[in-house]
Design a protein around this motif. Structure first.
Motif, PDB file in Angstrom:
ATOM      1  N   UNK A 136      -4.965   8.775  -4.558  1.00  0.00           N
ATOM      2  CA  UNK A 136      -4.025   8.135  -3.633  1.00  0.00           C
ATOM      3  C   UNK A 136      -4.585   6.848  -3.019  1.00  0.00           C
ATOM      4  N   UNK A 137      -5.855   6.576  -3.246  1.00  0.00           N
ATOM      5  CA  UNK A 137      -6.488   5.369  -2.709  1.00  0.00           C
ATOM      6  C   UNK A 137      -5.759   4.108  -3.191  1.00  0.00           C
ATOM      7  N   UNK A 138      -5.435   4.043  -4.469  1.00  0.00           N
ATOM      8  CA  UNK A 138      -4.743   2.874  -5.022  1.00  0.00           C
ATOM      9  C   UNK A 138      -3.363   2.707  -4.389  1.00  0.00           C
ATOM     10  N   UNK A 139      -2.660   3.824  -4.147  1.00  0.00           N
ATOM     11  CA  UNK A 139      -1.344   3.761  -3.521  1.00  0.00           C
ATOM     12  C   UNK A 139      -1.443   3.144  -2.129  1.00  0.00           C
ATOM     13  N   UNK A 140      -2.427   3.569  -1.344  1.00  0.00           N
ATOM     14  CA  UNK A 140      -2.583   3.027   0.000  1.00  0.00           C
ATOM     15  C   UNK A 140      -2.893   1.532  -0.038  1.00  0.00           C
ATOM     16  N   UNK A 141      -3.684   1.113  -0.987  1.00  0.00           N
ATOM     17  CA  UNK A 141      -3.973  -0.319  -1.115  1.00  0.00           C
ATOM     18  C   UNK A 141      -2.710  -1.089  -1.509  1.00  0.00           C
ATOM     19  N   UNK A 142      -1.869  -0.496  -2.347  1.00  0.00           N
ATOM     20  CA  UNK A 142      -0.603  -1.132  -2.714  1.00  0.00           C
ATOM     21  C   UNK A 142       0.297  -1.314  -1.489  1.00  0.00           C
ATOM     22  N   UNK A 143       0.194  -0.394  -0.528  1.00  0.00           N
ATOM     23  CA  UNK A 143       0.989  -0.488   0.694  1.00  0.00           C
ATOM     24  C   UNK A 143       0.499  -1.588   1.628  1.00  0.00           C
ATOM     25  N   UNK A 144      -0.727  -2.048   1.420  1.00  0.00           N
ATOM     26  CA  UNK A 144      -1.268  -3.094   2.276  1.00  0.00           C
ATOM     27  C   UNK A 144      -2.537  -2.712   3.015  1.00  0.00           C
ATOM     28  N   UNK A 145      -3.052  -1.515   2.796  1.00  0.00           N
ATOM     29  CA  UNK A 145      -4.330  -1.142   3.394  1.00  0.00           C
ATOM     30  C   UNK A 145      -5.434  -1.951   2.725  1.00  0.00           C
ATOM     31  N   UNK A 146      -6.444  -2.330   3.510  1.00  0.00           N
ATOM     32  CA  UNK A 146      -7.600  -3.023   2.960  1.00  0.00           C
ATOM     33  C   UNK A 146      -8.861  -2.251   3.297  1.00  0.00           C
TER      34      UNK A 146
END
Length: 170
Positions: A136-146
Motif C-alpha cells: 500500500x506504500x505506492x498507493x499512498x505516494x500516488x495520493x500525494x504522501x511524500x
C-alpha cells in the motif's frame, strides 16, 4: 462486491473485526522476515481490552472497511500525534492504513481513504509510518504522501518509511 467504510466504536464486535484484520495482516506482512512462532506470539499478545480503551479515547477513531460484509481493511486515526521533523505550530494526525491482500482493489482503497480523509480535514499534516515492503506504500505516494524519513515500524521493528501529506490547512 459491496464495499462499505464506516466509523466503528471500540465495541466487542468492532475489536473482533479489527483483530481479524490484524491477525491476517501480520501473517502477510511479516512471514518473509519473522518466524511463524514469533508471529503467533505477537498475535496471542494482542489485548482486546487495551484496544477498546485506546479506541474509546476521544483523540482516536477507527474506520473499518467491509467487502461483502467481511472485514477487509481499517484505518486508525490518532489526533495530536507528532513525528520527528514536524514544524512547530503544525497540527499533525497519525493514521494507519491496512487492507488485506485478498480484498485489495482500487475501489476498496479509495473507499477507506475517502472516509479516512473526511475525518482528518482539521489537521495541517497527515503522517504514517509504513513498512517499506507494504504494497500500500505506492498507493499512498500516488495520493500525494511524500517520504520524509526512514524508520522502523511494527512489533518487529522492520524497515519503514515515515510519509506525510500536507492538507492545505493553516
Amino acid at each position: 462486491m459491496e464495499i462499505i467504510s464506516k466509523f466503528t466504536i471500540g465495541s466487542e464486535k468492532g475489536i473482533s473485526d479489527l483483530i481479524t484484520i490484524i491477525d491476517s495482516s501480520a501473517d502477510n506482512l511479516y512471514k518473509t522476515f519473522v518466524s511463524e512462532e514469533d508471529i503467533k506470539s505477537y498475535k496471542n499478545g494482542i489485548d482486546p481490552r487495551k484496544m477498546i480503551n485506546e479506541l474509546n479515547d476521544l483523540s482516536n477513531q477507527l474506520i473499518m472497511t467491509y467487502a461483502d460484509q467481511s472485514p477487509a481493511g481499517y484505518s486508525i486515526i490518532k489526533s495530536g500525534s507528532v513525528y520527528p521533523g514536524i514544524a512547530d505550530g503544525k497540527r499533525a494526525t497519525e493514521i494507519s492504513f491496512v487492507i488485506l491482500p485478498e480484498f485489495d482493489s482500487p475501489e476498496l482503497r479509495l473507499s477507506l481513504w475517502k472516509k479516512c480523509r473526511s475525518a482528518i480535514n482539521f489537521t495541517d499534516e497527515i503522517w504514517i509510518n509504513m513498512l517499506s515492503h507494504d504494497p500500500l506504500l505506492a498507493f499512498l505516494k500516488e495520493l500525494g504522501f511524500t517520504s520524509v524519513a526512514e524508520a522502523h515500524a511494527g512489533p518487529f521493528r522492520l524497515p519503514s518509511q515515515i510519509l506525510k501529506m500536507e492538507t492545505g490547512k493553516n
